[in-house]
Design a protein around this motif. Structure first.
Motif, short mmCIF file in Angstrom:
data_model
loop_
_atom_site.label_atom_id
_atom_site.label_comp_id
_atom_site.label_asym_id
_atom_site.label_seq_id
_atom_site.Cartn_x
_atom_site.Cartn_y
_atom_site.Cartn_z
N GLN A 13 0.83 -1.21 0.00
CA GLN A 13 0.00 0.00 0.00
C GLN A 13 0.87 1.26 0.00
O GLN A 13 0.59 2.23 -0.72
CB GLN A 13 -0.93 -0.01 1.23
N MET A 14 1.94 1.23 0.79
CA MET A 14 2.85 2.38 0.85
C MET A 14 3.51 2.61 -0.50
O MET A 14 3.62 3.76 -0.98
CB MET A 14 3.91 2.12 1.94
N ALA A 15 3.94 1.52 -1.16
CA ALA A 15 4.60 1.63 -2.46
C ALA A 15 3.64 2.17 -3.51
O ALA A 15 4.02 2.98 -4.37
CB ALA A 15 5.13 0.26 -2.89
N LEU A 16 2.35 1.74 -3.44
CA LEU A 16 1.35 2.22 -4.40
C LEU A 16 1.09 3.71 -4.22
O LEU A 16 1.02 4.47 -5.21
CB LEU A 16 0.06 1.41 -4.25
N GLN A 17 0.94 4.15 -2.98
CA GLN A 17 0.70 5.58 -2.72
C GLN A 17 1.88 6.43 -3.20
O GLN A 17 1.69 7.50 -3.78
CB GLN A 17 0.46 5.79 -1.22
N LYS A 18 3.08 5.95 -2.94
CA LYS A 18 4.29 6.68 -3.36
C LYS A 18 4.34 6.78 -4.89
O LYS A 18 4.68 7.84 -5.45
CB LYS A 18 5.51 5.95 -2.84
N ALA A 19 3.98 5.68 -5.58
CA ALA A 19 4.00 5.67 -7.05
C ALA A 19 2.96 6.64 -7.60
O ALA A 19 3.21 7.35 -8.59
CB ALA A 19 3.73 4.26 -7.56
N LYS A 20 1.78 6.67 -6.98
CA LYS A 20 0.71 7.57 -7.45
C LYS A 20 1.12 9.04 -7.30
O LYS A 20 0.71 9.89 -8.10
CB LYS A 20 -0.59 7.29 -6.70
N THR A 22 4.03 10.20 -7.78
CA THR A 22 4.94 10.56 -8.87
C THR A 22 4.19 10.79 -10.18
O THR A 22 4.73 11.40 -11.11
CB THR A 22 5.97 9.43 -9.12
N GLU A 23 2.96 10.26 -10.27
CA GLU A 23 2.13 10.32 -11.49
C GLU A 23 2.84 9.66 -12.68
O GLU A 23 2.56 9.97 -13.84
CB GLU A 23 1.75 11.76 -11.83
N ASN A 24 3.78 8.75 -12.38
CA ASN A 24 4.49 8.02 -13.42
C ASN A 24 3.73 6.71 -13.70
O ASN A 24 3.61 5.85 -12.81
CB ASN A 24 5.92 7.72 -12.97
N SER A 26 4.35 3.99 -15.43
CA SER A 26 5.09 2.73 -15.28
C SER A 26 5.30 2.37 -13.81
O SER A 26 5.21 1.19 -13.43
CB SER A 26 6.44 2.81 -15.99
N GLU A 27 5.56 3.38 -12.97
CA GLU A 27 5.76 3.10 -11.54
C GLU A 27 4.47 2.66 -10.86
O GLU A 27 4.46 1.77 -10.01
CB GLU A 27 6.34 4.33 -10.84
N ILE A 28 3.36 3.29 -11.25
CA ILE A 28 2.06 2.89 -10.69
C ILE A 28 1.73 1.46 -11.14
O ILE A 28 1.28 0.63 -10.35
CB ILE A 28 0.94 3.86 -11.14
N ALA A 29 1.99 1.18 -12.43
CA ALA A 29 1.74 -0.17 -12.96
C ALA A 29 2.58 -1.21 -12.23
O ALA A 29 2.11 -2.32 -11.94
CB ALA A 29 2.03 -0.21 -14.46
N ASN A 30 3.81 -0.84 -11.91
CA ASN A 30 4.69 -1.77 -11.19
C ASN A 30 4.16 -2.05 -9.78
O ASN A 30 4.25 -3.18 -9.28
CB ASN A 30 6.11 -1.22 -11.11
N ALA A 31 3.60 -1.01 -9.15
CA ALA A 31 3.00 -1.20 -7.82
C ALA A 31 1.80 -2.14 -7.91
O ALA A 31 1.61 -3.01 -7.04
CB ALA A 31 2.58 0.15 -7.24
N TYR A 32 0.97 -1.98 -8.95
CA TYR A 32 -0.15 -2.91 -9.18
C TYR A 32 0.37 -4.33 -9.42
O TYR A 32 -0.22 -5.31 -8.97
CB TYR A 32 -0.98 -2.46 -10.38
N PHE A 33 1.50 -4.42 -10.16
CA PHE A 33 2.07 -5.74 -10.44
C PHE A 33 2.48 -6.45 -9.14
O PHE A 33 2.23 -7.64 -8.98
CB PHE A 33 3.30 -5.59 -11.35
#
Length: 532
Positions: A13-20, A22-24, A26-33
């Motif tokens: 959850q922390m990694a997903l929030q951090k990725a969101k 950044t609005e990047n 690929s990073e958000i997709a990686n968190a979902y992965f």
């Protein structure tokens, strides 16, 4: 290299929030992965939810090395583990289209498709895919990813076992075992133990096979995610025990209980019912023999439905796409070459187009034959109704039949034909394996006379006469009996008096011009469409 611990939900959850933040994409997709991977381990449906999130988020990305291909690959892995191979294949082939070639992801997706090919016994094809994957991993840094490499070695050793290359299988089994121990990969080690047992069984080294299979059975017994592997351990342990003249029935019955629980019916597991049938036949236990015969019919139907579609999808969704890619490469390579090569290419394309045209034309012809067959059945039904009404109102003397057999008296010919007509209405021909002398005796006539009447009046020999009656019976039952349509082709063949599925299918095609599986499929579609 220390083992990396899997993240927990709070970390995800922390990694997903951090990725969101950044609005990047690929990073958000990686968190979902990472979320999808977390839920895949426990076979939680949320794996599909997060995989779909990847696909939706990245569907418009171009030339990305991972996404959206990795989203489709995750869905394929989930459905593969669930035993839904058709859905797995659909997602893997879509993933393969979106993954860049010569990358780890592309090779891994292709490997996953090889696993599905393995389930439908296309071992030579899957072996090539697995060998390519092992070579790719060994030529890159990805060999250091222990579980991935061990899984590839297992798949390759398994395919060598089933193509009869037992020494090559042993080489990769030993290599995989050593690497699994060195990398503390217990899961992969268990697979190699199972395959060592299966390989030894095929080599007829039954004592060694039994030791390995007992170990494999114990290793898989308490692992809910490996219940299918447990089924294979019991199947081959039962076969090995039988070869060693030890008790084996408990192993075969365990396979049945696993199939009942999972409904993941790999064709090879159905072999267990042959041994169960033999056991209860020897015991004279008709009740249990009947029960397991019904189990076989049930699971054979599931297997045939699943794997017939799977074979078709392998061809249309994967093999054809590989051919198209190869064709596109050829076009690209010869653009700068002379006209002779271009003519060859055009010829190949025309041949390809011709093959496609032939396939669809064949489908159209078969559908016409199907509709003609249905019309004949309807006319036959109407004719029977009319004749029944006629018989109820007017007692008419049957019209005399023209005697074309000059060497036999007309009265004798008519008498035999009348007896044959009565015989045809009893359906005895599906229950008893008749010979010409047997039927002649039953009809109280001479075998030579009966043969001549059938040859002349029916325009077929005795064997084909019986086959025609059985096929007509099969068509009538399939058309009007919904229960009959749920049988496997093998079961229908037996019900109609044929010794084998192959002889039934050949006779059916000879009379109708279509295969029984095609007839049943089209009929089911027609009934389904008429009800919607």
């Amino acid at each position: 290299m220390p083992k990396k611990d899997s993240p927990n939900q709070a970390e995800l959850q922390m990694a997903l929030q951090k990725a969101k933040q950044t609005e990047n994409t690929s990073e958000i997709a990686n968190a979902y992965f990472e979320y999808s991977e977390f839920y895949l381990r426990d076979m939680d449906e949320l794996c599909i939810k997060y995989s779909d999130s990847i696909i939706f988020l990245t569907k418009d990305l171009k030339n990305n090395k991972r996404f959206p291909a990795d989203g489709y690959n995750q869905k394929g892995r989930y459905y593969y583990r669930l035993g839904k191979y058709k859905y797995a294949l659909n997602n893997f082939t879509t993933a393969l289209d979106r993954a860049p070639e010569n990358t780890l992801l592309h090779e891994t997706i292709n490997f996953n498709i090889g696993l599905i090919k393995n389930t439908i016994k296309r071992h030579d094809e899957s072996k090539k895919i697995f060998k390519q994957y092992v070579n790719f991993l060994e030529s890159t840094e990805h060999k250091e990813e222990a579980k991935r490499y061990n899984r590839a070695l297992f798949a390759l050793s398994h395919s060598y076992t089933y193509t009869g290359e037992f020494d090559s299988a042993s080489y990769y089994i030993n290599k995989g075992m050593k690497n699994s121990i060195a990398t503390n990969d217990q899961g992969s080690y268990n697979y190699f133990v199972l395959n060592a047992g299966i390989n030894s069984y095929f080599k007829k080294d039954y004592k060694v096979a039994r030791d390995s299979l007992i170990r494999a059975k114990d290793l898989f017994t308490n692992d809910e995610n490996q219940i299918l592997s447990l089924a294979f351990a019991h199947l081959f342990l039962g076969k090995t025990n039988k070869a060693l003249q030890k008790s084996s029935i408990k192993n075969f019955i365990k396979v049945d209980s696993i199939l009942e629980e999972t409904r993941d019916v790999m064709p090879e597991l159905l072999e267990t019912y042959k041994y169960i049938k033999e056991y209860y036949s020897e015991k004279g236990d008709l009740e249990k023999r009947l029960f397991y015969a019904d189990q076989l019919i049930k699971f054979d139907s599931i297997s045939e439905a699943n794997y017939e579609d799977l074979v078709k999808n392998i061809v249309t969704n994967y093999d054809n796409k590989i051919l198209e890619k190869e064709r596109d490469k050829i076009i690209k390579e010869i653009k700068e070459k002379d006209n002779v090569i271009i003519i060859v290419l055009l010829s190949l394309l025309l041949a390809f187009a011709g093959a496609i045209y032939y396939f669809f034309r064949k489908q159209v012809i078969h559908k016409k034959r199907f509709h003609k067959l249905l019309e004949e059945q309807q006319k036959k039904k109407e004719r029977v109704v009319q004749e029944t009404k006629k018989e109820q109102t007017v007692k008419e003397k049957p019209a005399p039949i023209e005697n074309t057999i000059k060497e036999l008296p007309e009265e004798l010919v008519n008498e035999i034909l009348a007896k044959l007509e009565k015989f045809e209405t009893t359906d005895k021909f599906v229950k008893k394996k008749y010979t010409l002398p047997q039927l002649a005796k039953e009809l109280n006539t001479n075998g030579t006379y009966l043969s001549k009447v059938i040859n002349e009046a029916k325009q077929v020999n005795f064997s084909n006469y019986l086959n025609q009656l059985r096929i007509e019976y099969a068509i009538e039952q399939i058309t009007h009996n919904s229960r009959f349509r749920e049988y496997t082709i093998k079961a229908i063949a037996e019900e109609c008096g044929f010794k084998t599925q192959q002889s039934f299918s050949a006779a059916f095609y000879k009379k109708t011009g279509i295969k029984p599986s095609f007839f049943i499929r089209q009929l089911k579609n027609k009934i389904k469409n008429s009800n919607t």
